[in-house]
Design a protein around this motif. Structure first.
Motif, PDB file in Angstrom:
ATOM      1  N   VAL A   1      -5.837   3.082  -3.287  1.00  0.00           N
ATOM      2  CA  VAL A   1      -5.170   2.451  -2.144  1.00  0.00           C
ATOM      3  C   VAL A   1      -5.517   3.093  -0.801  1.00  0.00           C
ATOM      4  N   ARG A   2      -6.097   4.277  -0.821  1.00  0.00           N
ATOM      5  CA  ARG A   2      -6.426   4.974   0.422  1.00  0.00           C
ATOM      6  C   ARG A   2      -7.264   4.132   1.388  1.00  0.00           C
TER       7      ARG A   2
ATOM      8  N   ASP B   1      -4.174   7.392  -5.805  1.00  0.00           N
ATOM      9  CA  ASP B   1      -4.260   7.321  -4.350  1.00  0.00           C
ATOM     10  C   ASP B   1      -5.652   6.872  -3.888  1.00  0.00           C
TER      11      ASP B   1
ATOM     12  N   ALA C   1      -4.907   2.048   3.600  1.00  0.00           N
ATOM     13  CA  ALA C   1      -3.836   2.685   4.378  1.00  0.00           C
ATOM     14  C   ALA C   1      -4.076   2.459   5.868  1.00  0.00           C
TER      15      ALA C   1
ATOM     16  N   TRP D   1       2.222   2.219  -3.373  1.00  0.00           N
ATOM     17  CA  TRP D   1       1.263   2.741  -4.340  1.00  0.00           C
ATOM     18  C   TRP D   1       0.610   4.051  -3.931  1.00  0.00           C
ATOM     19  N   ARG D   2       0.927   4.565  -2.728  1.00  0.00           N
ATOM     20  CA  ARG D   2       0.416   5.896  -2.357  1.00  0.00           C
ATOM     21  C   ARG D   2       0.979   6.896  -3.354  1.00  0.00           C
ATOM     22  N   SER D   3       0.175   7.889  -3.711  1.00  0.00           N
ATOM     23  CA  SER D   3       0.572   8.786  -4.789  1.00  0.00           C
ATOM     24  C   SER D   3      -0.032  10.171  -4.601  1.00  0.00           C
ATOM     25  N   ARG D   4       0.627  11.156  -5.202  1.00  0.00           N
ATOM     26  CA  ARG D   4       0.045  12.505  -5.221  1.00  0.00           C
ATOM     27  C   ARG D   4      -1.042  12.602  -6.285  1.00  0.00           C
TER      28      ARG D   4
ATOM     29  N   ARG E   1      -6.380  -5.094   3.691  1.00  0.00           N
ATOM     30  CA  ARG E   1      -5.627  -5.343   2.453  1.00  0.00           C
ATOM     31  C   ARG E   1      -5.383  -6.835   2.255  1.00  0.00           C
TER      32      ARG E   1
ATOM     33  N   VAL F   1       0.837  -1.206   0.000  1.00  0.00           N
ATOM     34  CA  VAL F   1       0.000   0.000   0.000  1.00  0.00           C
ATOM     35  C   VAL F   1       0.867   1.249   0.000  1.00  0.00           C
ATOM     36  N   ASP F   2       1.904   1.279   0.826  1.00  0.00           N
ATOM     37  CA  ASP F   2       2.781   2.452   0.883  1.00  0.00           C
ATOM     38  C   ASP F   2       3.438   2.733  -0.460  1.00  0.00           C
TER      39      ASP F   2
END
Length: 82
Positions: free
Chosen positions: A50-51, A47, A54, A39-42, A60, A36-37
């Motif tokens: 995957v949010r 995002d 988190a 694939w975190r994205s701006r 997950r 998950v970390d």
């Protein structure tokens, strides 16, 4: 493109989807936080996917198990053209 060529292309596309679901499911089961970390994205669109996971490794992992089962089920249904 013949009907058989289209059928083969569709089966190959489904096989690629199954491979993605199986692989992503296994990573989600084995390493939920790292996965998950990563694939975190701006990018809001990325995002948003995957949010919900988190800080929730159990969620997950459950989703990973569902992905794995669905990918295996899809792959099991695919047969080579006759």
């Amino acid at each position: 493109m013949t009907a058989q060529d289209r059928s083969t292309a569709l089966r190959r596309t489904a096989e690629m989807a199954a491979l993605f679901m199986i692989g992503d499911g296994l990573l989600g089961l084995a390493q939920p936080r790292r996965h998950v970390d990563l694939w975190r994205s701006r990018s809001a669109a990325v995002d948003a996917l995957v949010r919900p996971f988190a800080g929730k490794p159990g969620r997950r992992r459950l989703y990973g198990a569902v992905q794995l089962a669905a990918g295996l089920a899809l792959a099991a249904r695919l047969r080579p053209p006759r």
